[in-house]
Design a protein around this motif. Structure first.
Motif, PDB file in Angstrom:
ATOM      1  N   PRO A  65       9.568  52.482  25.068  1.00  0.00           N
ATOM      2  CA  PRO A  65       8.695  53.602  25.442  1.00  0.00           C
ATOM      3  C   PRO A  65       8.998  54.088  26.865  1.00  0.00           C
ATOM      4  O   PRO A  65       8.972  53.307  27.818  1.00  0.00           O
ATOM      5  N   GLY A  66       9.337  55.371  26.971  1.00  0.00           N
ATOM      6  CA  GLY A  66       9.621  55.961  28.270  1.00  0.00           C
ATOM      7  C   GLY A  66      10.997  55.637  28.822  1.00  0.00           C
ATOM      8  O   GLY A  66      11.398  56.154  29.857  1.00  0.00           O
ATOM      9  N   HIS A  67      11.737  54.780  28.137  1.00  0.00           N
ATOM     10  CA  HIS A  67      13.082  54.381  28.575  1.00  0.00           C
ATOM     11  C   HIS A  67      13.954  54.235  27.337  1.00  0.00           C
ATOM     12  O   HIS A  67      14.308  53.125  26.935  1.00  0.00           O
ATOM     13  N   GLN A  68      14.313  55.370  26.740  1.00  0.00           N
ATOM     14  CA  GLN A  68      14.999  55.366  25.458  1.00  0.00           C
ATOM     15  C   GLN A  68      16.373  54.703  25.510  1.00  0.00           C
ATOM     16  O   GLN A  68      16.880  54.244  24.492  1.00  0.00           O
ATOM     17  N   GLU A  69      16.978  54.643  26.688  1.00  0.00           N
ATOM     18  CA  GLU A  69      18.295  54.020  26.789  1.00  0.00           C
ATOM     19  C   GLU A  69      18.215  52.495  26.702  1.00  0.00           C
ATOM     20  O   GLU A  69      19.218  51.829  26.443  1.00  0.00           O
ATOM     21  N   PHE A  70      17.023  51.939  26.934  1.00  0.00           N
ATOM     22  CA  PHE A  70      16.848  50.489  26.840  1.00  0.00           C
ATOM     23  C   PHE A  70      16.479  50.152  25.406  1.00  0.00           C
ATOM     24  O   PHE A  70      15.384  50.456  24.938  1.00  0.00           O
ATOM     25  N   GLY A  71      17.405  49.534  24.696  1.00  0.00           N
ATOM     26  CA  GLY A  71      17.210  49.321  23.272  1.00  0.00           C
ATOM     27  C   GLY A  71      16.363  48.110  22.936  1.00  0.00           C
ATOM     28  O   GLY A  71      16.584  47.016  23.458  1.00  0.00           O
ATOM     29  N   LEU A  72      15.377  48.338  22.080  1.00  0.00           N
ATOM     30  CA  LEU A  72      14.598  47.230  21.522  1.00  0.00           C
ATOM     31  C   LEU A  72      15.207  46.736  20.220  1.00  0.00           C
ATOM     32  O   LEU A  72      14.822  45.692  19.696  1.00  0.00           O
ATOM     33  N   GLY A  73      16.147  47.493  19.713  1.00  0.00           N
ATOM     34  CA  GLY A  73      16.798  47.178  18.459  1.00  0.00           C
ATOM     35  C   GLY A  73      17.437  48.431  17.905  1.00  0.00           C
ATOM     36  O   GLY A  73      17.662  49.400  18.638  1.00  0.00           O
ATOM     37  N   ALA A  74      17.726  48.422  16.617  1.00  0.00           N
ATOM     38  CA  ALA A  74      18.357  49.583  15.997  1.00  0.00           C
ATOM     39  C   ALA A  74      18.068  49.590  14.509  1.00  0.00           C
ATOM     40  O   ALA A  74      17.810  48.542  13.903  1.00  0.00           O
ATOM     41  N   ASN A  86      15.968  43.302  18.796  1.00  0.00           N
ATOM     42  CA  ASN A  86      16.309  42.373  19.872  1.00  0.00           C
ATOM     43  C   ASN A  86      14.999  41.728  20.299  1.00  0.00           C
ATOM     44  O   ASN A  86      14.226  42.306  21.067  1.00  0.00           O
ATOM     45  N   ARG A  87      14.732  40.540  19.774  1.00  0.00           N
ATOM     46  CA  ARG A  87      13.429  39.907  19.996  1.00  0.00           C
ATOM     47  C   ARG A  87      13.157  39.667  21.474  1.00  0.00           C
ATOM     48  O   ARG A  87      12.022  39.784  21.935  1.00  0.00           O
ATOM     49  N   GLU A  88      14.198  39.335  22.223  1.00  0.00           N
ATOM     50  CA  GLU A  88      14.017  39.096  23.658  1.00  0.00           C
ATOM     51  C   GLU A  88      13.580  40.379  24.369  1.00  0.00           C
ATOM     52  O   GLU A  88      12.679  40.366  25.205  1.00  0.00           O
ATOM     53  N   ALA A  89      14.213  41.505  24.006  1.00  0.00           N
ATOM     54  CA  ALA A  89      13.849  42.788  24.612  1.00  0.00           C
ATOM     55  C   ALA A  89      12.430  43.189  24.228  1.00  0.00           C
ATOM     56  O   ALA A  89      11.672  43.712  25.057  1.00  0.00           O
ATOM     57  N   VAL A  90      12.048  42.935  22.979  1.00  0.00           N
ATOM     58  CA  VAL A  90      10.697  43.273  22.528  1.00  0.00           C
ATOM     59  C   VAL A  90       9.659  42.449  23.292  1.00  0.00           C
ATOM     60  O   VAL A  90       8.622  42.971  23.718  1.00  0.00           O
ATOM     61  N   LEU A  92       9.997  41.239  26.244  1.00  0.00           N
ATOM     62  CA  LEU A  92       9.998  41.692  27.637  1.00  0.00           C
ATOM     63  C   LEU A  92       9.202  42.983  27.809  1.00  0.00           C
ATOM     64  O   LEU A  92       8.402  43.115  28.733  1.00  0.00           O
ATOM     65  N   VAL A  93       9.395  43.931  26.903  1.00  0.00           N
ATOM     66  CA  VAL A  93       8.769  45.256  27.032  1.00  0.00           C
ATOM     67  C   VAL A  93       7.334  45.259  26.521  1.00  0.00           C
ATOM     68  O   VAL A  93       6.469  45.941  27.068  1.00  0.00           O
ATOM     69  N   ARG A  94       7.082  44.500  25.455  1.00  0.00           N
ATOM     70  CA  ARG A  94       5.771  44.486  24.813  1.00  0.00           C
ATOM     71  C   ARG A  94       5.296  45.909  24.484  1.00  0.00           C
ATOM     72  O   ARG A  94       4.305  46.399  25.034  1.00  0.00           O
ATOM     73  N   PRO A  95       5.983  46.587  23.598  1.00  0.00           N
ATOM     74  CA  PRO A  95       5.599  47.957  23.250  1.00  0.00           C
ATOM     75  C   PRO A  95       4.228  47.989  22.592  1.00  0.00           C
ATOM     76  O   PRO A  95       3.780  46.989  22.011  1.00  0.00           O
ATOM     77  N   PRO A  96       3.544  49.130  22.658  1.00  0.00           N
ATOM     78  CA  PRO A  96       2.221  49.239  22.036  1.00  0.00           C
ATOM     79  C   PRO A  96       2.277  48.968  20.534  1.00  0.00           C
ATOM     80  O   PRO A  96       3.311  49.189  19.891  1.00  0.00           O
ATOM     81  N   ARG A  97       1.171  48.484  20.005  1.00  0.00           N
ATOM     82  CA  ARG A  97       1.082  48.214  18.563  1.00  0.00           C
ATOM     83  C   ARG A  97       1.436  49.486  17.778  1.00  0.00           C
ATOM     84  O   ARG A  97       0.928  50.569  18.061  1.00  0.00           O
ATOM     85  N   GLY A  98       2.288  49.354  16.826  1.00  0.00           N
ATOM     86  CA  GLY A  98       2.680  50.473  15.974  1.00  0.00           C
ATOM     87  C   GLY A  98       3.842  51.290  16.505  1.00  0.00           C
ATOM     88  O   GLY A  98       4.381  52.147  15.787  1.00  0.00           O
TER      89      GLY A  98
END
Length: 224
Positions: A65-74, A86-90, A92-98
C-alpha cells in the motif's frame, strides 16, 4: 557469467547476445517463456535462435500500500492464476485486512486483459513436462521472477533454465536453488536498476508484444 559492465543497445540486442549463451546451456526441445512486457523482445531473439516456441507467462506484482514497487508477492497466470506471497514482506508491511485480496483481484483483471490481447483464442503452450527457458529483460530484487519460478515448478516442468541479460549477483544467488541453471551476461558490482544497462529502455507496448508473438508463430518457431 561475466561481471564487467555490459551495456545493451536495446532489448533485441540483449536477446541476440543472450541467445548465443543460452544455446550452450539449453536442454533439448526447449519452450521459451517470457515475462511480458519487457521480457518478450529478449525472449523473441532467443526463441528465434533456438527455433523454439515462444510463450508468455503473465505475472503481476502485488505491491505494498502506497509503495507499489515494494512487492508483497505476485499473481501468476496459468490454468488458474496463482497467488505467490512473500510471507516475510507481508509480515513486515502488515497490509490492511482485505488489501491483498482486493489487489489480487485487480491484477487478475489485468492478467485476463493481457491474455486476450496476447493469445486471442489460441491455446497457450503448457509448461508441464517441458524444458522451460524463462526469460526477462533483467532482474532487480527478484521478487517477480521468484513467483514465476515457484508457479512453474508447481505445474510440473521437466527442467527450468533462467536467462536474463543483467542482474545483481545477490539476486541470482537467492534464485539459484530454485532453478536448474542460470544464464546471465552481466552481474554489476554496484547494481542500481535494470534500465541503466540499456541505452534504449523504452517501455515495451502491448502492440510490440503482440507483433513479436505473431512473428514467432509465422516464423515456424511456435510449432513444438
Amino acid at each position: 557469467m561475466f561481471t564487467g559492465p555490459v551495456f545493451f543497445e536495446n532489448r533485441a540486442d540483449a536477446g541476440r547476445r543472450l541467445a548465443q549463451a543460452v544455446a550452450v546451456e539449453a536442454p533439448p526441445e526447449p519452450l521459451v517463456m517470457a515475462l511480458p512486457r519487457g521480457g518478450v523482445p529478449v525472449a523473441f531473439e532467443i526463441a528465434t535462435y533456438l527455433r523454439a516456441p515462444l510463450e508468455v507467462l503473465i505475472v503481476r506484482k502485488i505491491g505494498a500500500p502506497g509503495h507499489q514497487e515494494f512487492g508483497l508477492g505476485a499473481l501468476v497466470d496459468g490454468e488458474e492464476a496463482e497467488l505467490v506471497l512473500n510471507r516475510e514482506a507481508v509480515r513486515l508491511v502488515r497490509p490492511p485486512r482485505g488489501y491483498i485480496a482486493a489487489e489480487a483481484e485487480r491484477q487478475r483483471a489485468e492478467i485476463a486483459r493481457r491474455r486476450v490481447l496476447y493469445l486471442g483464442d489460441r491455446e497457450p503452450h503448457s509448461p508441464r513436462d517441458r524444458n522451460v527457458v524463462l526469460v526477462d529483460d533483467g532482474i532487480a530484487t527478484g521478487g517477480t521472477i521468484r513467483a514465476a519460478i515457484q508457479a512453474l515448478r508447481r505445474t510440473g516442468v521437466r527442467s527450468l533454465l533462467l536467462a536474463v541479460p543483467v542482474a545483481p549477483a545477490s539476486a541470482l544467488a537467492s534464485l539459484r536453488p530454485s532453478v536448474d541453471g542460470i544464464v546471465c551476461l552481466s552481474t554489476p558490482a554496484f547494481f542500481r536498476a535494470v534500465g541503466l544497462h540499456y541505452r534504449d529502455f523504452e517501455q515495451t507496448s502491448d502492440a510490440e508484444v503482440m507483433t513479436l508473438i505473431s512473428r514467432a508463430r509465422a516464423g515456424g518457431c511456435d510449432d513444438a
